[in-house]
Design a protein around this motif. Structure first.
Motif, short mmCIF file in Angstrom:
data_model
loop_
_atom_site.label_atom_id
_atom_site.label_comp_id
_atom_site.label_asym_id
_atom_site.label_seq_id
_atom_site.Cartn_x
_atom_site.Cartn_y
_atom_site.Cartn_z
N VAL A 77 39.02 32.71 46.61
CA VAL A 77 37.84 33.56 46.39
C VAL A 77 36.98 32.85 45.36
CG1 VAL A 77 37.03 35.88 45.85
CG2 VAL A 77 39.37 35.54 46.66
N TYR A 78 35.82 32.39 45.75
CA TYR A 78 34.98 31.59 44.86
C TYR A 78 33.69 32.31 44.46
CZ TYR A 78 38.13 28.36 47.21
OH TYR A 78 39.24 27.78 47.76
N ASP A 79 33.07 32.97 45.41
CA ASP A 79 31.84 33.73 45.17
C ASP A 79 32.23 35.19 44.95
OD1 ASP A 79 29.38 34.96 45.14
OD2 ASP A 79 28.71 34.14 47.07
N LEU A 80 31.98 35.71 43.76
CA LEU A 80 32.42 37.07 43.43
C LEU A 80 31.40 38.14 43.81
CD1 LEU A 80 34.26 36.65 40.02
CD2 LEU A 80 35.00 36.13 42.34
N ALA A 81 30.21 37.75 44.22
CA ALA A 81 29.21 38.74 44.60
C ALA A 81 29.69 39.63 45.76
CB ALA A 81 27.89 38.07 44.95
N PRO A 82 30.29 39.06 46.82
CA PRO A 82 30.80 39.92 47.89
C PRO A 82 31.93 40.85 47.42
CG PRO A 82 30.50 37.69 48.70
CD PRO A 82 30.33 37.64 47.20
#
Length: 260
Positions: A164-169
């Motif tokens: 999990v790299y992009d925490l916006a989702p």
């Protein structure tokens, strides 16, 4: 909006065999505990602040370190011992990290726990270089730990399994009711592709959701990284598939060096 992101991140609904995979993790890890003697030491006062390791058969200069997932708010290191045997030939020992969970603590604390745990292992095993093996949120924690210059210098490379790299989702999904991520946390702890890390092999399964495939594909664009796809593996079965291919994955990681 949330329904879409849940379709990407909510594995209890997306993966038909999710519950069975958790049961298998526990069973397989119990079997490993019967076969391997683990030594454990604390790195803090909380019951979850500990590291453990078992003897391997590989070079004294390398320490594989497993960092489990669970969206920073679930699962246990003990239930990920099933991954240990695949890496016994990669180092003289194989380590396994436990950490505190959200929402009892914030994400900064979980990242700090990972770094402190690795510093403890550096004390226990002076002179070794780490191979970090993180799955899901554990992959995020492995990469986050390398923002510590001393740890980055001690890290030979990272096997980043369905991270999990992009925490916006995450903040837009069902997880937000549990994690309560702030806009500031999303900005601080979202990861991007850049060349200032040790070598990283990003690993995904072809049966994963598009958001996870997007993440691996984008992150692998840095100079010392690559992307490896395992056919038919989903987010959960990827852990066993990666263990089956451990020698191949390590060889590919070691070949990365400083250039792609």
């Amino acid at each position: 909006m949330q329904a879409f992101w849940d379709s990407q991140l909510k594995f209890s609904e997306v993966i038909p065999g999710f519950a069975e995979a958790l049961d298998r993790m526990a069973r397989d890890s119990d079997a490993v505990a019967q076969q391997c003697l683990f030594t454990r030491t604390a790195y803090g006062d909380h019951p979850r602040q500990w590291v453990e390791w078992t003897e391997g058969t590989g070079p004294n200069s390398v320490l594989p370190v497993i960092i489990h997932g669970g969206y920073w708010r679930a699962l246990e290191a003990e239930a990920h011992r099933f991954m240990v045997p695949a890496f016994l030939s990669a180092g003289a020992s194989v380590a396994n990290i436990e950490y505190r969970l959200m929402p009892e603590v914030r994400l900064a604390d979980v990242v700090a726990d990972t770094k402190t745990a690795l510093h403890k292992l550096a004390e226990v095993f002076p002179g070794v270089r780490f191979v970090l093996i993180g799955h899901s949120a554990g992959a995020h924690l492995a990469l986050s730990a390398t923002t510590d210059d001393a740890l980055a210098a001690r890290t030979l490379g990272v096997l980043s399994l369905s991270g999990v790299y992009d925490l916006a989702p995450v903040r837009l999904s069902f997880l937000q009711s549990e994690l309560g991520l702030t806009v500031e946390e999303v900005a601080e702890f979202t990861l991007s592709a850049h060349a200032n890390r040790p070598p990283v092999l990003y690993i995904n399964g072809s049966a994963e959701t598009s958001e996870y495939l997007r993440g691996g594909a984008l992150m692998s664009q840095s100079e010392n990284a690559d992307w490896h796809m395992i056919t038919d593996a989903d987010h959960m079965s990827l852990t066993w598939a990666a263990c089956d291919q451990a020698d191949q994955l390590l060889s590919k990681l070691y070949s990365l060096g400083n250039t792609k």
